[in-house]
Design an enzyme around this catalytic site. Structure first.
Site, PDB file in Angstrom:
ATOM      1  N   ASN A 143      -2.858 -10.896 -13.078  1.00  9.60           N
ATOM      2  CA  ASN A 143      -2.727 -12.359 -13.149  1.00  9.60           C
ATOM      3  C   ASN A 143      -4.127 -12.913 -13.371  1.00  9.60           C
ATOM      4  O   ASN A 143      -4.841 -13.182 -12.401  1.00  9.60           O
ATOM      5  CB  ASN A 143      -2.162 -12.951 -11.846  1.00  9.60           C
ATOM      6  CG  ASN A 143      -0.680 -12.749 -11.683  1.00  9.60           C
ATOM      7  OD1 ASN A 143       0.000 -12.353 -12.613  1.00  9.60           O
ATOM      8  ND2 ASN A 143      -0.175 -13.021 -10.503  1.00  9.60           N
TER       9      ASN A 143
ATOM     10  N   GLY B 161       9.434  -5.814 -12.833  1.00 12.42           N
ATOM     11  CA  GLY B 161       9.912  -7.174 -13.017  1.00 12.42           C
ATOM     12  C   GLY B 161      11.197  -7.426 -12.242  1.00 12.42           C
ATOM     13  O   GLY B 161      12.088  -6.576 -12.195  1.00 12.42           O
TER      14      GLY B 161
ATOM     15  N   SER C   1       6.378   5.021 -10.169  1.00  9.29           N
ATOM     16  CA  SER C   1       5.326   4.201 -10.746  1.00  9.29           C
ATOM     17  C   SER C   1       4.596   5.048 -11.763  1.00  9.29           C
ATOM     18  O   SER C   1       4.745   6.281 -11.783  1.00  9.29           O
ATOM     19  CB  SER C   1       4.362   3.698  -9.665  1.00  9.29           C
ATOM     20  OG  SER C   1       5.034   2.876  -8.731  1.00  9.29           O
TER      21      SER C   1
ATOM     22  N   HIS D 129       3.241  -5.373 -16.092  1.00  9.97           N
ATOM     23  CA  HIS D 129       2.531  -5.144 -14.823  1.00  9.97           C
ATOM     24  C   HIS D 129       3.432  -4.503 -13.789  1.00  9.97           C
ATOM     25  O   HIS D 129       3.016  -4.271 -12.656  1.00  9.97           O
ATOM     26  CB  HIS D 129       1.977  -6.452 -14.283  1.00  9.97           C
ATOM     27  CG  HIS D 129       2.950  -7.343 -13.570  1.00  9.97           C
ATOM     28  ND1 HIS D 129       4.183  -7.663 -14.088  1.00  9.97           N
ATOM     29  CD2 HIS D 129       2.860  -7.994 -12.373  1.00  9.97           C
ATOM     30  CE1 HIS D 129       4.809  -8.470 -13.247  1.00  9.97           C
ATOM     31  NE2 HIS D 129       4.039  -8.685 -12.196  1.00  9.97           N
TER      32      HIS D 129
ATOM     33  N   ILE E 210       0.879  -1.178   0.000  1.00 12.69           N
ATOM     34  CA  ILE E 210       0.000   0.000   0.000  1.00 12.69           C
ATOM     35  C   ILE E 210       0.906   1.215   0.000  1.00 12.69           C
ATOM     36  O   ILE E 210       1.875   1.266   0.772  1.00 12.69           O
ATOM     37  CB  ILE E 210      -0.906   0.037   1.242  1.00 12.69           C
ATOM     38  CG1 ILE E 210      -1.825  -1.187   1.304  1.00 12.69           C
ATOM     39  CG2 ILE E 210      -1.731   1.335   1.279  1.00 12.69           C
ATOM     40  CD1 ILE E 210      -2.486  -1.379   2.655  1.00 12.69           C
TER      41      ILE E 210
ATOM     42  N   HIS F 206      -1.450  -2.927  -4.151  1.00 13.84           N
ATOM     43  CA  HIS F 206      -1.204  -4.135  -4.945  1.00 13.84           C
ATOM     44  C   HIS F 206      -1.523  -5.342  -4.079  1.00 13.84           C
ATOM     45  O   HIS F 206      -0.904  -5.533  -3.026  1.00 13.84           O
ATOM     46  CB  HIS F 206       0.266  -4.151  -5.386  1.00 13.84           C
ATOM     47  CG  HIS F 206       0.712  -5.424  -6.056  1.00 13.84           C
ATOM     48  ND1 HIS F 206       2.015  -5.885  -5.982  1.00 13.84           N
ATOM     49  CD2 HIS F 206       0.039  -6.329  -6.800  1.00 13.84           C
ATOM     50  CE1 HIS F 206       2.129  -6.999  -6.674  1.00 13.84           C
ATOM     51  NE2 HIS F 206       0.935  -7.306  -7.162  1.00 13.84           N
TER      52      HIS F 206
END
EC number: 6.5.1.8
Length: 398
Positions: free
Chosen positions: A272, A330, A310, A327, A165, A180
């Site tokens: 996902n 990575g 982000s 997403h 968060i 997330h």
């Protein structure tokens, strides 16, 4: 940037939006490309790295079949973000008490609420579907202790690993909430159960696969429809979990911050998951394993890592990527490798200016364990355009 690399030695091409792919991930992509039901090609996002069976950062279109392990066990994992109507100068100078208040309101790791906290409308919307799943497959009971109580009390909880968060500031110093998380224990139980069931259903044919983790259900098979139903429910649960967390976080912020509203910029996206879509003249199942949908004009969230930027993006609807993008940044090293390389001193250095835990428990999530998010964004300029750049000032880790 356009596609950087194309693998052609499999049954279908693999189109990769980066030139930075390790050998383990390449082998997994080759294994995927040999499956008989892949439609057109496989698209690989610039945050690609090896996963279990299927590569994280891959977009896999399939005709009449679904691979449970390609989705994984955190079914419906994804992001939510919303912009508040306040600015950076309205935040307190010291954010520690705010972080502690969020951590007190949102259980992290394996923890859950001590009593039912989800709103009744959320529980009601999900309960009938779960009851039907457990009736059809009672063995799911054994994979989670007290499943009926646990699934309710884990709604509105963060989980562990790379879940987080954050409070962030955009390029105009507006305050954002970003988080997330996924489908928690019940999603993991469903993913594990159906992955094992797919292996069992394939029987002796499992040996024909390049990797047993790529076991699949075909349309018309005994458990195909059950899996489609189960994964749809888990994806709905994950989305509900994130909505409930936003609700709880807003309650905390209203006690700690000046009066605020929420702007129209509220964004939700799975990364996902499986969805039915139309691509290259066929209706297919699209499995996005560590990728988000980036259809033309669609909003998305691409997080960096603790201490880095982000991005809020708008999709360009690139057909070669099946209208997808990365997403996140990575991983560039495994969790165990990060724990060997980094310590609390690195945590202090790499999260400078961010109110967060800086202990040994989060070193596997430091920016140094991840790829350069700006390099990742550069590689997918054909897939998305940046709308907002965010920099976190507070981070709660699972």
């Amino acid at each position: 940037m356009p596609i950087q690399r194309i693998m052609t030695k499999g049954r279908v091409p693999v189109k990769i939006y980066t030139d930075e792919v390790d050998s383990e991930a390449m082998q997994q992509l080759y294994n995927l490309s040999q499956l008989p039901f892949i439609h057109s090609h496989i698209a690989v996002m610039p945050d690609v790295h090896a996963g279990i069976g299927a590569t994280v950062g891959s977009v896999i279109p399939t005709l009449g079949a679904i691979i449970p392990a390609a989705v994984g066990v955190d079914i419906g994992c994804g992001m939510s973000a919303l912009r508040l109507s306040i600015q950076a100068d309205q935040l307190p100078d010291n954010l520690r008490s705010l972080r502690l208040a969020i951590e007190a309101a949102i259980p992290v790791g394996f923890n859950m609420h001590k009593q039912d906290r989800a709103r009744e409308s959320t529980i009601r919307a999900l309960s009938q579907g779960l009851h039907r799943l457990l009736q059809k497959h009672p063995k799911l009971y054994s994979l989670q202790k007290k499943p009926y109580q646990t699934w309710i009390r884990q709604i509105g909880t963060l989980g562990g690993g790379n879940h987080f968060i954050e409070l962030c500031l955009d390029e105009n110093q507006a305050v954002w909430v970003m988080l997330h998380s996924g489908s928690r224990g019940i999603g993991s139980a469903i993913g594990e159960y159906y992955t094992n069931l797919a292996r069992k259903d394939m029987g002796r044919h499992l040996h024909n696969l390049p990797d047993k983790n790529l076991a699949y259900f075909t349309e018309g098979a005994e458990h195909y429809d059950d899996y489609v139903e189960a994964i749809g429910w888990a994806q709905d649960y994950a989305a509900a979990n994130r909505r409930e967390m936003l609700y709880l976080i807003a309650e905390v912020l209203r006690k700690k911050l000046p009066r605020f509203g929420v702007t129209k910029e509220v964004i939700h996206c799975h990364h996902n998951y499986v969805a039915r879509e139309r691509h290259f003249d066929a209706t297919v199942w699209v499995t996005r394993k560590g990728a988000i949908r980036a259809g033309e004009g669609e909003w998305g969230i691409i997080p960096g890592s603790m201490g880095t930027k982000s991005y809020i993006v708008r999709g360009k609807g690139n057909p070669q990527a099946f209208c997808s993008c990365s997403h996140g940044a990575g991983r560039r090293m495994s969790r165990s490798a990060a724990k060997r390389q980094f310590d609390e001193r690195h945590a202090e250095e790499q999260t400078l200016g961010v109110e967060c835990r800086k202990d040994g428990g989060i070193v596997d999530e430091l920016p140094g364990a991840y790829k350069d998010i700006d390099r990742v964004m550069e590689h997918q300029s054909d897939l998305v355009e940046v709308v907002h750049s965010l920099k976190q000032v507070l981070c709660v880790k699972g």
